[in-house]
Design a protein around this motif. Structure first.
Motif, mmCIF file in Angstrom:
data_model
loop_
_atom_site.group_PDB
_atom_site.id
_atom_site.type_symbol
_atom_site.label_atom_id
_atom_site.label_comp_id
_atom_site.label_asym_id
_atom_site.label_seq_id
_atom_site.Cartn_x
_atom_site.Cartn_y
_atom_site.Cartn_z
ATOM 1 N N ASN A 136 -60.651 -0.982 -15.654
ATOM 2 C CA ASN A 136 -61.720 -0.708 -16.610
ATOM 3 C C ASN A 136 -61.203 -1.015 -18.010
ATOM 4 O OD1 ASN A 136 -64.114 0.072 -17.776
ATOM 5 N ND2 ASN A 136 -63.711 2.261 -17.624
ATOM 6 N N ARG A 158 -68.437 7.641 -16.522
ATOM 7 C CA ARG A 158 -68.184 6.269 -16.096
ATOM 8 C C ARG A 158 -69.394 5.363 -16.321
ATOM 9 N NH1 ARG A 158 -63.549 7.423 -16.973
ATOM 10 N NH2 ARG A 158 -61.921 7.518 -15.392
ATOM 11 N N ASN A 159 -70.292 5.761 -17.231
ATOM 12 C CA ASN A 159 -71.461 4.917 -17.502
ATOM 13 C C ASN A 159 -71.070 3.629 -18.211
ATOM 14 O OD1 ASN A 159 -71.822 5.750 -20.549
ATOM 15 N ND2 ASN A 159 -71.751 7.684 -19.396
ATOM 16 N N TYR A 162 -68.278 1.965 -17.672
ATOM 17 C CA TYR A 162 -67.750 1.147 -16.590
ATOM 18 C C TYR A 162 -68.883 0.513 -15.790
ATOM 19 C CZ TYR A 162 -64.990 0.117 -12.334
ATOM 20 O OH TYR A 162 -64.384 -0.485 -11.258
ATOM 21 N N LEU A 163 -69.921 1.294 -15.524
ATOM 22 C CA LEU A 163 -71.071 0.784 -14.785
ATOM 23 C C LEU A 163 -71.742 -0.353 -15.555
ATOM 24 C CD1 LEU A 163 -72.893 1.066 -12.318
ATOM 25 C CD2 LEU A 163 -74.173 2.827 -13.555
ATOM 26 N N TYR A 169 -67.132 10.537 -9.797
ATOM 27 C CA TYR A 169 -67.986 9.556 -10.462
ATOM 28 C C TYR A 169 -67.573 8.124 -10.149
ATOM 29 C CZ TYR A 169 -70.867 12.900 -12.915
ATOM 30 O OH TYR A 169 -71.784 13.893 -13.192
ATOM 31 N N HIS A 170 -66.285 7.880 -9.917
ATOM 32 C CA HIS A 170 -65.886 6.556 -9.448
ATOM 33 C C HIS A 170 -66.528 6.274 -8.093
ATOM 34 C CE1 HIS A 170 -62.966 4.099 -11.697
ATOM 35 N NE2 HIS A 170 -62.793 5.196 -12.404
ATOM 36 N N LYS A 221 -69.212 7.548 -6.937
ATOM 37 C CA LYS A 221 -70.649 7.403 -7.164
ATOM 38 C C LYS A 221 -70.993 5.991 -7.637
ATOM 39 C CE LYS A 221 -74.390 9.946 -9.523
ATOM 40 N NZ LYS A 221 -74.918 10.679 -8.351
ATOM 41 N N VAL A 222 -70.186 5.458 -8.549
ATOM 42 C CA VAL A 222 -70.412 4.092 -9.040
ATOM 43 C C VAL A 222 -70.327 3.098 -7.886
ATOM 44 C CG1 VAL A 222 -69.394 2.220 -10.408
ATOM 45 C CG2 VAL A 222 -69.709 4.482 -11.424
ATOM 46 N N TYR A 223 -69.277 3.215 -7.082
ATOM 47 C CA TYR A 223 -69.071 2.253 -6.002
ATOM 48 C C TYR A 223 -70.144 2.338 -4.918
ATOM 49 C CZ TYR A 223 -64.402 1.785 -8.049
ATOM 50 O OH TYR A 223 -63.342 1.572 -8.903
ATOM 51 N N TYR A 276 -74.357 2.917 -6.882
ATOM 52 C CA TYR A 276 -74.850 1.918 -7.822
ATOM 53 C C TYR A 276 -74.425 0.499 -7.469
ATOM 54 C CZ TYR A 276 -76.050 6.018 -10.549
ATOM 55 O OH TYR A 276 -76.587 7.220 -10.948
ATOM 56 N N GLU A 277 -73.201 0.327 -7.024
ATOM 57 C CA GLU A 277 -72.738 -1.013 -6.649
ATOM 58 C C GLU A 277 -72.984 -1.317 -5.168
ATOM 59 O OE1 GLU A 277 -71.574 -3.381 -8.978
ATOM 60 O OE2 GLU A 277 -72.549 -1.767 -10.115
#
Length: 256
Positions: free
Chosen positions: A155, A179-180, A182-183, A222-223, A225-227, A230-231
């Motif tokens: 990041n 982590r917004n 990063y998103l 949250y990491h 959650k991103v993976y 969202y991804e």
């Protein structure tokens, strides 16, 4: 100034803030003191309960490049960043947190780096300072060239990023608490294909008391959650990436 950038490029700088009167003045000063002058500074207030609004209004009267924006209700940094992006008028969009500071030639050097090489998405190295502005003798580097898969494992520093909104368009992020930033970079790199890093320290990230070790489990959550959410990465690779991040970031910090 290289390529007479002040006459050719207009930059929107987005600064989310919430109750940060202790440091926001230094952050704003570091922007206003840039050798590159052609920008707007969009300070997005997340309904601060301190003197933020009156302070920014005062600074606006001193320098018309500052604009004050406010969320309708306290909503978090993601919503603040989205509001800033929405009203931004610049060809380039840059970001800075309200407790970080820039070196005075940050914009000039990074914009020249972008224009001379036709790079659309860039970052720089940065160092770390404490609450008294003391250099902590820590430099955070980043690979020169990064693609989406590489960025999943790294990041870049939020206050170092600039992207070309004229060519890539604007990017908005879901209302995720942490982590917004990063998103957002993961969204940008899907369009730009590459992220390029200028290998100079041009920004300082401020560490506050307790910030290194607090809420580690929350950051892991949250990491993940991103993976996953969202991804849309499969569960096995998401697990690998999360464990990779734990080893690279949390355990490394714990040794300091």
């Amino acid at each position: 100034m290289r390529m007479d950038l002040n006459n050719r490029i207009f930059v929107s700088i987005i600064m989310p803030t919430f109750n940060d009167m202790e440091f926001i003045g230094k952050s704003i000063d570091s922007v206003l003191n840039q050798t590159f002058r052609n920008f707007e500074l969009l300070v997005v207030d997340d309904c601060s309960t301190d003197e933020t609004k009156s302070y920014i209004e005062k600074r606006k009267n001193q320098d018309g490049r500052i604009k004050y924006l406010s969320n309708a209700k306290n909503s978090g940094a993601a919503v603040s960043r989205n509001l800033g992006v929405e009203v931004a008028q610049g060809e380039l969009i840059a970001f800075i947190d309200s407790d970080d500071v820039w070196f005075e030639n940050k914009l000039e050097k990074q914009i020249a780096f972008m224009m001379e090489n036709n790079y659309l998405f860039t970052c720089t190295f940065y160092n770390k300072i404490d609450t008294n502005d003391n250099d902590l003798d820590t430099i955070i580097t980043f690979p020169f060239e990064t693609n989406y898969n590489d960025l999943l494992k790294n990041n870049c520093g939020n206050s170092t990023v600039i992207y070309n909104a004229k060519k890539l368009g604007k990017f908005y992020i879901e209302n995720i608490k942490k982590r917004n930033d990063y998103l957002m970079w993961l969204k940008v790199i899907k369009k730009s294909s590459k992220l390029y890093c200028l290998d100079e320290v041009l920004s300082s990230h401020r560490l506050r008391q307790g910030s290194i070790s607090s809420n580690k489990l929350d950051l892991v959550k949250y990491h993940w959650k991103v993976y996953r959410e969202y991804e849309k990465i499969n569960i096995f690779y998401s697990l690998y990436l999360t464990l990779f991040w734990i080893k690279k970031t949390i355990l490394k910090r714990g040794k300091r």
